[in-house]
Scaffold this motif. Sequence first.
Motif, mmCIF file in Angstrom:
data_model
loop_
_atom_site.group_PDB
_atom_site.id
_atom_site.type_symbol
_atom_site.label_atom_id
_atom_site.label_comp_id
_atom_site.label_asym_id
_atom_site.label_seq_id
_atom_site.Cartn_x
_atom_site.Cartn_y
_atom_site.Cartn_z
ATOM 1 N N ASP A 200 -42.481 -14.069 -25.710
ATOM 2 C CA ASP A 200 -41.329 -13.693 -24.604
ATOM 3 C C ASP A 200 -40.359 -14.631 -24.524
ATOM 4 O O ASP A 200 -40.569 -15.612 -24.021
ATOM 5 C CB ASP A 200 -42.270 -13.705 -23.167
ATOM 6 C CG ASP A 200 -41.435 -13.214 -22.144
ATOM 7 O OD1 ASP A 200 -40.378 -13.299 -21.966
ATOM 8 O OD2 ASP A 200 -42.057 -12.379 -21.212
ATOM 9 N N THR A 201 -38.992 -14.309 -24.671
ATOM 10 C CA THR A 201 -37.989 -15.144 -25.103
ATOM 11 C C THR A 201 -37.538 -15.405 -23.648
ATOM 12 O O THR A 201 -36.647 -16.271 -23.388
ATOM 13 C CB THR A 201 -36.966 -14.657 -26.119
ATOM 14 O OG1 THR A 201 -36.447 -13.361 -25.765
ATOM 15 C CG2 THR A 201 -37.446 -14.664 -27.364
ATOM 16 N N ASP A 202 -37.563 -14.320 -22.871
ATOM 17 C CA ASP A 202 -36.941 -14.289 -21.351
ATOM 18 C C ASP A 202 -37.540 -15.570 -20.600
ATOM 19 O O ASP A 202 -37.046 -16.235 -19.699
ATOM 20 C CB ASP A 202 -37.181 -13.254 -20.513
ATOM 21 C CG ASP A 202 -36.224 -12.148 -21.197
ATOM 22 O OD1 ASP A 202 -35.126 -12.372 -21.838
ATOM 23 O OD2 ASP A 202 -36.274 -10.999 -20.982
ATOM 24 N N ARG A 203 -39.069 -15.388 -20.769
ATOM 25 C CA ARG A 203 -39.684 -16.386 -19.892
ATOM 26 C C ARG A 203 -40.397 -17.684 -20.712
ATOM 27 O O ARG A 203 -41.008 -18.516 -20.316
ATOM 28 C CB ARG A 203 -40.949 -15.837 -19.393
ATOM 29 C CG ARG A 203 -40.587 -14.983 -18.263
ATOM 30 C CD ARG A 203 -41.781 -14.065 -17.701
ATOM 31 N NE ARG A 203 -42.593 -13.238 -18.602
ATOM 32 C CZ ARG A 203 -43.607 -12.587 -18.199
ATOM 33 N NH1 ARG A 203 -44.353 -12.803 -17.069
ATOM 34 N NH2 ARG A 203 -44.332 -11.989 -18.987
ATOM 35 N N HIS A 204 -39.843 -17.772 -21.929
ATOM 36 C CA HIS A 204 -40.043 -18.784 -22.905
ATOM 37 C C HIS A 204 -41.471 -19.300 -23.034
ATOM 38 O O HIS A 204 -42.011 -20.314 -22.998
ATOM 39 C CB HIS A 204 -39.317 -20.232 -22.336
ATOM 40 C CG HIS A 204 -37.852 -19.836 -22.328
ATOM 41 N ND1 HIS A 204 -37.178 -19.033 -21.698
ATOM 42 C CD2 HIS A 204 -36.914 -20.712 -23.316
ATOM 43 C CE1 HIS A 204 -35.767 -19.218 -21.838
ATOM 44 N NE2 HIS A 204 -35.622 -20.252 -22.882
ATOM 45 N N THR A 339 -29.116 -15.178 -27.335
ATOM 46 C CA THR A 339 -30.415 -15.885 -27.351
ATOM 47 C C THR A 339 -30.317 -17.170 -27.973
ATOM 48 O O THR A 339 -30.637 -17.639 -28.906
ATOM 49 C CB THR A 339 -31.482 -14.859 -28.126
ATOM 50 O OG1 THR A 339 -31.310 -13.631 -27.989
ATOM 51 C CG2 THR A 339 -33.008 -15.456 -28.034
ATOM 52 N N SER A 394 -35.530 -8.467 -27.852
ATOM 53 C CA SER A 394 -35.285 -7.983 -26.656
ATOM 54 C C SER A 394 -36.087 -6.768 -26.514
ATOM 55 O O SER A 394 -36.382 -5.922 -25.193
ATOM 56 C CB SER A 394 -33.921 -7.694 -26.052
ATOM 57 O OG SER A 394 -33.379 -6.531 -27.051
#
Length: 459
Positions: A200-204, A339, A394
């Motif tokens: 999850d790259t949004d929430r790291h 990103t 994404s």
Amino acid sequence: MNESLWLATAYPRTTYPTVEEDLSCDVLIIGGGLSGLANAYFLAKQGKDVILLEKNSILQGATGNSTGKLTVQHDLVYAELIEKFGVENAKIYFQANEEAIQFARSIADSNELQTAHSVLFSQTTEGTDLLLEEKKAYEAIGIPFTFSKGAVDLPFETSHTLTIENEAQIHPVRFGQKLAKLAEKAGARIIEHAQVAALDTDRHFVKLSSSKIVSYRQLIICSHYPIEALEGMQVLKLDVERSYIAAAKTATPFDQQYIAVDNPKRSIRTTTIDGQSYILLCAESHPAGAEKETQIIYDRLTADLKTTLESTDIVYQWSAQDPSTPDLIPYAGAISSTTPDVYISTGYRKWGLSNSMACARIITDAIVGKPNAASELFSPGRTDFGALFSRALSLTGRTIKEFTGGHIARTDSPICTHMGCRTRWNKGDQTWDCPCHGSRFRADGSVLEGPATQPLDLG
């Protein structure tokens, strides 16, 4: 299964911990080969809190199955780099790899690194013409060289040679073990048997197959192939080549390490480990998964070692896979401007020993805010790879249609769990190999090498 010389003669193994609880860090690195370990060391030395995750054991993949050549002479490359990118960029590529070699010299001892001249040789008039073009590129860039007739060590006829003196060759596993210890000493946490199941790259954070969570501020993907959980979007832009190596005992080590620029194509070097010398021959390659009868390749390789190089005491044989970018330069850096906290290092084109450390330096400098002359040249954004990879990150649950042709042609083989291709049984290595993107599975169906993450259904 065959075993490489390097894995068989490694230092006693250090056992690294597994993830027993949720963790957090400044920088999370996925991949425990030389690339990941170099990033861990460089960043920890800069004061970053670093965690490195390896899904199996460190140094068991591409690093442990390489040829061990540590040189800026990456076959015929500089003339083509000048044509594609110009002299200044070709010089940047050379300097980035030269700095990587000097770093290796600074930390390695004689059990891990030895000096050797690197030699390209021709066997035909056409091959000599290629050498002369490469020689012009060396002159333009300022690479010191010697151009002469004949290879001094080789027991067969050669035409001309292009030599860079005093390059290096390493025991890649021992060197990697040294680097791992230095990274730990600098504060990096190395964790083995930690399979990434979701990202999850949004929430790291990443979620492991054990359901544990590792949170991060920046993520570096050094898994030889870009992160496997993305279901293949990334490897559509990387060609994967498989090559084969055999080693025999010898009493006469060389001062040179050789690559033929024409056919028959051979890479030849010797090494001395704990007083025993070996000669290594790499002479066969093909697109990953494209060959079923791989034992035939091993047989041809060992026959060539016996007859051409007059070495009969063959003790090891192994193979390796290497992804390449479309334009010869690896990808190293943030995958895209959208990103910026996700970095990638891949596409070393069979020259991962120097390129992995060069790429690690580029990424480390980017994270700590230090300029690096090679960052633009190596950027994933220079092609559409960066944008595609960012888009893949994404998307949730991305699927791609099955490869119908594979299902029709090989109905007796299990389906690759990556993108649905039919695998092929590799008799030489006793593995199931996927011809689409290079995934490999052990005989019991477990994943040996990505991009697949799930085992085969052998039922």
